[in-house]
Design an enzyme around this catalytic site. Sequence first.
Site, PDB file in Angstrom:
ATOM      1  N   GLU A  65     -49.116   2.963 -15.505  1.00 46.40           N
ATOM      2  CA  GLU A  65     -50.431   2.313 -15.303  1.00 46.40           C
ATOM      3  C   GLU A  65     -50.200   0.726 -14.578  1.00 46.40           C
ATOM      4  O   GLU A  65     -49.382   0.228 -15.258  1.00 46.40           O
ATOM      5  CB  GLU A  65     -51.224   1.980 -16.694  1.00 46.40           C
ATOM      6  CG  GLU A  65     -52.020   3.416 -17.307  1.00 46.40           C
ATOM      7  CD  GLU A  65     -52.643   2.853 -18.332  1.00 46.40           C
ATOM      8  OE1 GLU A  65     -52.975   1.734 -18.654  1.00 46.40           O
ATOM      9  OE2 GLU A  65     -52.910   3.944 -19.135  1.00 46.40           O
ATOM     10  N   GLU A 111     -64.818   2.762 -16.414  1.00 46.47           N
ATOM     11  CA  GLU A 111     -65.242   3.487 -17.485  1.00 46.47           C
ATOM     12  C   GLU A 111     -66.029   2.719 -18.411  1.00 46.47           C
ATOM     13  O   GLU A 111     -65.387   1.852 -19.154  1.00 46.47           O
ATOM     14  CB  GLU A 111     -63.914   3.828 -18.158  1.00 46.47           C
ATOM     15  CG  GLU A 111     -62.881   4.889 -17.182  1.00 46.47           C
ATOM     16  CD  GLU A 111     -61.794   5.393 -17.922  1.00 46.47           C
ATOM     17  OE1 GLU A 111     -61.720   6.308 -18.539  1.00 46.47           O
ATOM     18  OE2 GLU A 111     -60.824   4.708 -17.622  1.00 46.47           O
ATOM     19  N   LYS A 119     -65.507   1.984 -22.421  1.00 45.78           N
ATOM     20  CA  LYS A 119     -64.402   1.216 -23.332  1.00 45.78           C
ATOM     21  C   LYS A 119     -64.910   0.099 -23.932  1.00 45.78           C
ATOM     22  O   LYS A 119     -65.823  -0.585 -23.203  1.00 45.78           O
ATOM     23  CB  LYS A 119     -63.384   1.086 -22.275  1.00 45.78           C
ATOM     24  CG  LYS A 119     -62.831   2.236 -21.790  1.00 45.78           C
ATOM     25  CD  LYS A 119     -61.419   2.169 -21.143  1.00 45.78           C
ATOM     26  CE  LYS A 119     -60.517   3.202 -20.891  1.00 45.78           C
ATOM     27  NZ  LYS A 119     -59.147   2.662 -20.526  1.00 45.78           N
ATOM     28  N   GLU A 153     -62.365  -4.638 -19.320  1.00 47.50           N
ATOM     29  CA  GLU A 153     -61.999  -3.259 -19.879  1.00 47.50           C
ATOM     30  C   GLU A 153     -62.794  -2.139 -19.242  1.00 47.50           C
ATOM     31  O   GLU A 153     -62.157  -0.952 -19.043  1.00 47.50           O
ATOM     32  CB  GLU A 153     -62.089  -3.035 -21.331  1.00 47.50           C
ATOM     33  CG  GLU A 153     -61.170  -4.128 -21.987  1.00 47.50           C
ATOM     34  CD  GLU A 153     -59.633  -3.810 -21.805  1.00 47.50           C
ATOM     35  OE1 GLU A 153     -59.332  -2.463 -21.759  1.00 47.50           O
ATOM     36  OE2 GLU A 153     -59.053  -4.647 -21.596  1.00 47.50           O
TER      37      GLU A 153
END
Length: 464
Positions: free
Chosen positions: A270, A324, A327, A333
């Site tokens: 990542e 997303e 999260k 985030e």
Amino acid sequence: MGRKGGGGEEGLKLVLAFTLLFALPVLCRGSIVGVCYGRNADDLPTPDKAVDLIQQHNIKYARIYDANIQVLKAFANTGIELMIGISNSDLLPFSQFQSNADTWLKNNILPYYPATKITYITVGAEVTEAPNNESALVVPAMHNILTSLKKLGLHKKIKVSTTHSLGVLSRSFPPSAGAFSSKHALFLKPLLEFLAENQSPFMIDIYPYYAYRDSPSNVSLDYALFQSSSEVIDPNTGLLYTNMFDAQIDALYFALMALNFRTIKVMVTETGWPSKGSPKETAATPDNAQIYNANLIRHVINDTGTPAKPGEDVDVYIFSLFNENRKPGLESERNWGLFYPDQTSVYNLDFSGRGAVVGMPTPNSNGTAGGFNGTTKTWCIASSNATQLDLQNAVDWACSTGNVDCSPIQPSQPCFQPDNLASHASYAFNAYYQQNGATDIACTFGGTGVRVDKDPSAMITACI
């Protein structure tokens, strides 16, 4: 990252160890760039559409965080190499009974393999950061998964590992002082033995964004974004670092070396940069996200390696495919995605790495690299203050690791004359400089290169 380092006898030992480890020849197969396909969001496209999106952008590698049947089916017959995950919550049953691993593989892998090209299984994710201490379960679970793969004859085609945050290190700067945290010793020793024995990579999640956000007085934004025009020197090895990404990877390699694990490869599972953040997260912008990921891709696919591992391939997965929204935490985030759930781009990104260097000079209309406004032509030539030895070392680097075609300066070739080192070095330096965006950092060559804004062809060589 601090900027302090030791020296003396301990430093000499490090230099000697460094020489023994990193002077070995490296066999390259080429670095890869993939994408992390997380699904912790509302209104995401179906897996089929997500995979179509991945293919449209010519992405050949993907990571998912589970073994969802619909997702595995969507990747079938695409040729995309897939990394799948076992969650931390499933570590207990996998570590306790071999039969659980056998059943999981039978139900979740065999029906889709090899049409779905699964190449890695990650057993747990960043367990040292998890609120519940599950690290003791990881290696037993990995052994059971590996045993199941061996029963099916797949253990050489599907590698088993687990992912880590950089928090697994107690120190990462200078890179040569990289060391694993002693509090994870009981977990790491059997893990590293497993990785070495099975030729599996050490998987790390690297985020220069957090290092900059949390310590902007110690880390410059340019250094985090692959745009630094200056170098950070490791006082123990003399290695020069122009970006945090390389420094953090080398810190891991030195940490592995300190424990006598010299054959384990580091894989970045990542990395990325958020495009939006909370009010205090001023660096989380679409421009910075584009700059980081575009320059990361270019850096990786050039196969330059890192200062401690020149020429070694570095496999990287960019986080993440989509924003997303489920999260928790700060605004950043939820904004790491390359795409919105409606599949429109958050910013443009060329996965081939052949586009213009983002945030750096663009070519002039005549094809030559200019300044930031694309109008000022500059060149890179050999410094008159450089020693012959330093110049020769720099030329050797440019013509090998630097990927410069130096055949024109070979004997009897058109740029061989004038036959002197300064002329040949200037040719190689300028070729590298123009190929890499005509930036300050592309003309460093350990201090042997110098930028000029007057055409040097008449003074040095007409080949520039």
